[in-house]
Scaffold this active site. Sequence first.
Site, PDB file in Angstrom:
ATOM      1  N   ASP A   1      33.886  31.894  50.800  1.00  0.00           N
ATOM      2  CA  ASP A   1      33.186  32.318  49.587  1.00  0.00           C
ATOM      3  C   ASP A   1      32.149  33.362  50.004  1.00  0.00           C
ATOM      4  O   ASP A   1      31.097  33.023  50.551  1.00  0.00           O
ATOM      5  CB  ASP A   1      32.504  31.125  48.915  1.00  0.00           C
ATOM      6  CG  ASP A   1      31.861  31.525  47.596  1.00  0.00           C
ATOM      7  OD1 ASP A   1      31.673  32.740  47.363  1.00  0.00           O
ATOM      8  OD2 ASP A   1      31.544  30.619  46.787  1.00  0.00           O
TER       9      ASP A   1
ATOM     10  N   SER B   1      34.146  51.985  41.491  1.00  0.00           N
ATOM     11  CA  SER B   1      35.053  52.098  40.356  1.00  0.00           C
ATOM     12  C   SER B   1      34.668  53.267  39.456  1.00  0.00           C
ATOM     13  O   SER B   1      33.491  53.659  39.386  1.00  0.00           O
ATOM     14  CB  SER B   1      34.968  50.797  39.549  1.00  0.00           C
ATOM     15  OG  SER B   1      35.547  50.958  38.285  1.00  0.00           O
TER      16      SER B   1
ATOM     17  N   TYR C   1      29.661  45.392  35.164  1.00  0.00           N
ATOM     18  CA  TYR C   1      30.559  45.675  36.294  1.00  0.00           C
ATOM     19  C   TYR C   1      30.251  47.054  36.897  1.00  0.00           C
ATOM     20  O   TYR C   1      30.127  47.217  38.111  1.00  0.00           O
ATOM     21  CB  TYR C   1      31.995  45.601  35.784  1.00  0.00           C
ATOM     22  CG  TYR C   1      33.060  45.966  36.776  1.00  0.00           C
ATOM     23  CD1 TYR C   1      33.357  45.139  37.851  1.00  0.00           C
ATOM     24  CD2 TYR C   1      33.814  47.137  36.617  1.00  0.00           C
ATOM     25  CE1 TYR C   1      34.361  45.476  38.753  1.00  0.00           C
ATOM     26  CE2 TYR C   1      34.820  47.476  37.500  1.00  0.00           C
ATOM     27  CZ  TYR C   1      35.085  46.647  38.567  1.00  0.00           C
ATOM     28  OH  TYR C   1      36.077  46.979  39.454  1.00  0.00           O
TER      29      TYR C   1
ATOM     30  N   GLU D   1      44.469  40.398  33.998  1.00  0.00           N
ATOM     31  CA  GLU D   1      45.376  41.519  34.228  1.00  0.00           C
ATOM     32  C   GLU D   1      44.866  42.790  33.550  1.00  0.00           C
ATOM     33  O   GLU D   1      44.171  42.752  32.560  1.00  0.00           O
ATOM     34  CB  GLU D   1      46.786  41.176  33.720  1.00  0.00           C
ATOM     35  CG  GLU D   1      46.917  40.921  32.239  1.00  0.00           C
ATOM     36  CD  GLU D   1      46.541  39.507  31.810  1.00  0.00           C
ATOM     37  OE1 GLU D   1      45.876  38.791  32.590  1.00  0.00           O
ATOM     38  OE2 GLU D   1      46.884  39.136  30.681  1.00  0.00           O
TER      39      GLU D   1
HETATM   40  P1  NAD Z   1      41.671  41.461  42.630  1.00  0.00           P
HETATM   41  O1  NAD Z   1      40.963  40.648  41.613  1.00  0.00           O
HETATM   42  O2  NAD Z   1      43.152  41.380  42.690  1.00  0.00           O
HETATM   43  O3  NAD Z   1      41.100  41.148  44.090  1.00  0.00           O
HETATM   44  C1  NAD Z   1      39.768  40.799  44.307  1.00  0.00           C
HETATM   45  C2  NAD Z   1      39.771  39.606  45.231  1.00  0.00           C
HETATM   46  O4  NAD Z   1      38.406  39.234  45.495  1.00  0.00           O
HETATM   47  C3  NAD Z   1      40.434  38.360  44.634  1.00  0.00           C
HETATM   48  O5  NAD Z   1      41.508  37.935  45.452  1.00  0.00           O
HETATM   49  C4  NAD Z   1      39.332  37.328  44.577  1.00  0.00           C
HETATM   50  O6  NAD Z   1      39.758  36.005  44.857  1.00  0.00           O
HETATM   51  C5  NAD Z   1      38.385  37.829  45.646  1.00  0.00           C
HETATM   52  N1  NAD Z   1      37.063  37.249  45.460  1.00  0.00           N
HETATM   53  C6  NAD Z   1      36.366  37.122  44.296  1.00  0.00           C
HETATM   54  N2  NAD Z   1      35.228  36.453  44.510  1.00  0.00           N
HETATM   55  C7  NAD Z   1      35.201  36.152  45.835  1.00  0.00           C
HETATM   56  C8  NAD Z   1      34.280  35.443  46.658  1.00  0.00           C
HETATM   57  N3  NAD Z   1      33.160  34.909  46.149  1.00  0.00           N
HETATM   58  N4  NAD Z   1      34.552  35.298  47.977  1.00  0.00           N
HETATM   59  C9  NAD Z   1      35.722  35.821  48.499  1.00  0.00           C
HETATM   60  N5  NAD Z   1      36.618  36.505  47.759  1.00  0.00           N
HETATM   61  C10 NAD Z   1      36.364  36.655  46.440  1.00  0.00           C
HETATM   62  O7  NAD Z   1      41.203  42.990  42.394  1.00  0.00           O
HETATM   63  P2  NAD Z   1      41.803  44.342  42.954  1.00  0.00           P
HETATM   64  O8  NAD Z   1      42.441  45.049  41.815  1.00  0.00           O
HETATM   65  O9  NAD Z   1      42.580  44.094  44.182  1.00  0.00           O
HETATM   66  O10 NAD Z   1      40.459  45.130  43.289  1.00  0.00           O
HETATM   67  C11 NAD Z   1      39.945  45.245  44.620  1.00  0.00           C
HETATM   68  C12 NAD Z   1      38.624  45.998  44.575  1.00  0.00           C
HETATM   69  O11 NAD Z   1      38.815  47.285  43.957  1.00  0.00           O
HETATM   70  C13 NAD Z   1      37.536  45.310  43.760  1.00  0.00           C
HETATM   71  O12 NAD Z   1      36.288  45.496  44.383  1.00  0.00           O
HETATM   72  C14 NAD Z   1      37.554  46.040  42.441  1.00  0.00           C
HETATM   73  O13 NAD Z   1      36.317  45.976  41.774  1.00  0.00           O
HETATM   74  C15 NAD Z   1      37.911  47.447  42.875  1.00  0.00           C
HETATM   75  N6  NAD Z   1      38.540  48.225  41.809  1.00  0.00           N
HETATM   76  C16 NAD Z   1      39.818  47.954  41.422  1.00  0.00           C
HETATM   77  C17 NAD Z   1      40.406  48.718  40.422  1.00  0.00           C
HETATM   78  C18 NAD Z   1      41.819  48.491  39.978  1.00  0.00           C
HETATM   79  O14 NAD Z   1      42.317  49.269  39.163  1.00  0.00           O
HETATM   80  N7  NAD Z   1      42.518  47.480  40.464  1.00  0.00           N
HETATM   81  C19 NAD Z   1      39.669  49.740  39.786  1.00  0.00           C
HETATM   82  C20 NAD Z   1      38.374  49.967  40.194  1.00  0.00           C
HETATM   83  C21 NAD Z   1      37.811  49.226  41.219  1.00  0.00           C
END
Ligand code: NAD
Length: 339
Positions: A54, A119, A150, A192
């Site tokens: 965590d 982001s 966010y 999603e």
């Molecule tokens: P995701 O939700 O699939 O992955 C994020 C992971 O972080 C999850 O597996 C979750 O379990 C983990 N997590 C959350 N809280 C936690 C904690 N306390 N300790 C350990 N792990 C923890 O999201 P993603 O789409 O893979 O995004 C990855 C990163 O990219 C994030 O920082 C997100 O904000 C950023 N981002 C993603 C997008 C997108 O389009 N997917 C866009 C902008 C920014």
Amino acid sequence: MPTRKTRVLVTGAGGFIGHHLVNYLKHQGYWVRGADLKRPEFAASAADEFRLLDLRLREDCLGATQGIEEVYALAADMGGMGFISAHHAQILHNNALINIHTLEAARASGARRYLFTSSACVYPEFLQTTAEVRPLREEDAYPADPQDAYGWEKLITERLCAHYRMDYGLETRMVRFHNIFGPLGTYQGGREKAPAALCRKVAEAKLTGKAVIEIWGDGEQTRSFCYIDDCVEGLCRLMRSEYREPLNLGQDRMVTINQLADLIAEIAGVRLEKRHVPGPQGVRGRNSDNTRLRQVLGWEPRVSLEEGLARTYAWIEGELARQLGGGESQEELCLTATR
Ligand code: NAD
């Protein structure tokens, strides 16, 4: 210069982008530790070591960064518009803890490089009020006015990364993603994002013989979408570069949500009516200005929206078909989807 033995930490390695990034880094020959609250949902991790932690907790962050030279910080409590617009306090609280503790632990553990995943949500709402929006340049982030908690938290962590570099010499990199999508990402349950949600809706309609899908709002809001393979390649290129300011990473082809739904229906080979229902839509329009990305990395995303959607749709339709009892095995579909 990194060597094949460079020890890398990927936080959020149980999530969508983190899982793909671990695969990419392993193919490049790195030693990789993954850390997350959970393991990847749809396929086993390729990480050399995977720790269930965590990362809101200081001690867990210190454990994750021990012996690590480079950190890709992806862990975040996040989701699509439905989630982001309804959990402001939780998102700001959890992500602030994760980011402050992970960055400080990386410094304390002697890491050399740190890449933070920010982001496009950092950009001010007042620049995104029309569908035909001007593409967003990196300097547009100020004066700051992100739409949601966010975005504020991402902006604050960008500042923190800049100060850690200036005050402590930790080489920080910051990327601003614009809507990343692809196979092996969450497609149901409330977190999603639009491409996965629409692929699921179209696949459900196709598999159950429905002729209608629901779209939040009038569907005329615009976005650009970037395929996951380009995303992970761009991340690694930025980590290796000497560019120290925040950088957009996305496609710069803008489409409406209605157009996105039509493209997916075409890929699925179905004709569907779109029913517009009330729902969170985020800003009215958003696009990435990739001028700096091209200048800095000499590269930009290349997988077309159509190609990326075809791979994503094939995977999601396969998942749903399997749930309904008639589909191919998940393993077969993953292979097809990642080809
Ligand atoms: P995701 O939700 O699939 O992955 C994020 C992971 O972080 C999850 O597996 C979750 O379990 C983990 N997590 C959350 N809280 C936690 C904690 N306390 N300790 C350990 N792990 C923890 O999201 P993603 O789409 O893979 O995004 C990855 C990163 O990219 C994030 O920082 C997100 O904000 C950023 N981002 C993603 C997008 C997108 O389009 N997917 C866009 C902008 C920014």
